[in-house]
Design an enzyme around this catalytic site. Sequence first.
Site, short mmCIF file in Angstrom:
data_model
loop_
_atom_site.label_atom_id
_atom_site.label_comp_id
_atom_site.label_asym_id
_atom_site.label_seq_id
_atom_site.Cartn_x
_atom_site.Cartn_y
_atom_site.Cartn_z
NE ARG A 1 -2.15 1.50 3.67
CZ ARG A 1 -2.78 1.79 4.80
NH1 ARG A 1 -4.08 1.70 4.87
NH2 ARG A 1 -2.11 2.14 5.88
CG ASP B 1 2.55 -2.35 10.39
OD1 ASP B 1 2.82 -3.56 10.23
OD2 ASP B 1 2.54 -1.52 9.46
#
Length: 211
Positions: A103, A202
């Site tokens: 991403r 994350d």
Amino acid sequence: MRLSVIEHPLVAHKLTALRDATTDSPTFRRLADELVTLLAYEATREVRVEPHPVNTPVAPTTGVRLTSPKPIVVPILRAGLGMLDGMVRLLPTAEVGFLGMIRDETTLQATTYANRLPDDLSGRQVYVLDPMLATGGTLVAAVEYLLERGAVDVTAICLLAAPEGIEVVRSAFDEHAHVTVVTAAVDERLDENGYIVPGLGDAGDRLYGVV
């Protein structure tokens, strides 16, 4: 698109430990593995089976077995690898493919950088593993990639999801596409950086460290 949020005390317990910022990487990996197995149990409720005769020590009977072609499990690299063992523990005969997607942190758009999948997925049930359904861009790109190759039934297993990402996936796949999202929880929102709030950070970094 169908959404299934798994409400179970063990799921909630393990997810709480995953959220904790003090949980170290080895413990995080173990908990993610255990949580995925619980989610996979629910996600595979519609896995295709066929009748199969067997002889027990007492008498013959008819049970079921998985049909062909076998299901295929596709972790999204890298974080999805932390979910693979928990999934194949439940589906040991499934084939495994890999899809690398990244991403762009500025545009939040996902692009494919690696592919280890059959060219033809006609008639296959596919289980996509991606810990976080945040903006939805990565999952939409992955599912489109699979459907273009003939997959007829795609189930995404995510540890967490954000409302914004769910709506992106829902708008991308109408009732004509058999797409299901299975998750442990739908969180509050995304922040300005595209992270799930309250989330768990994350997932890739917490599984494998910052590299």
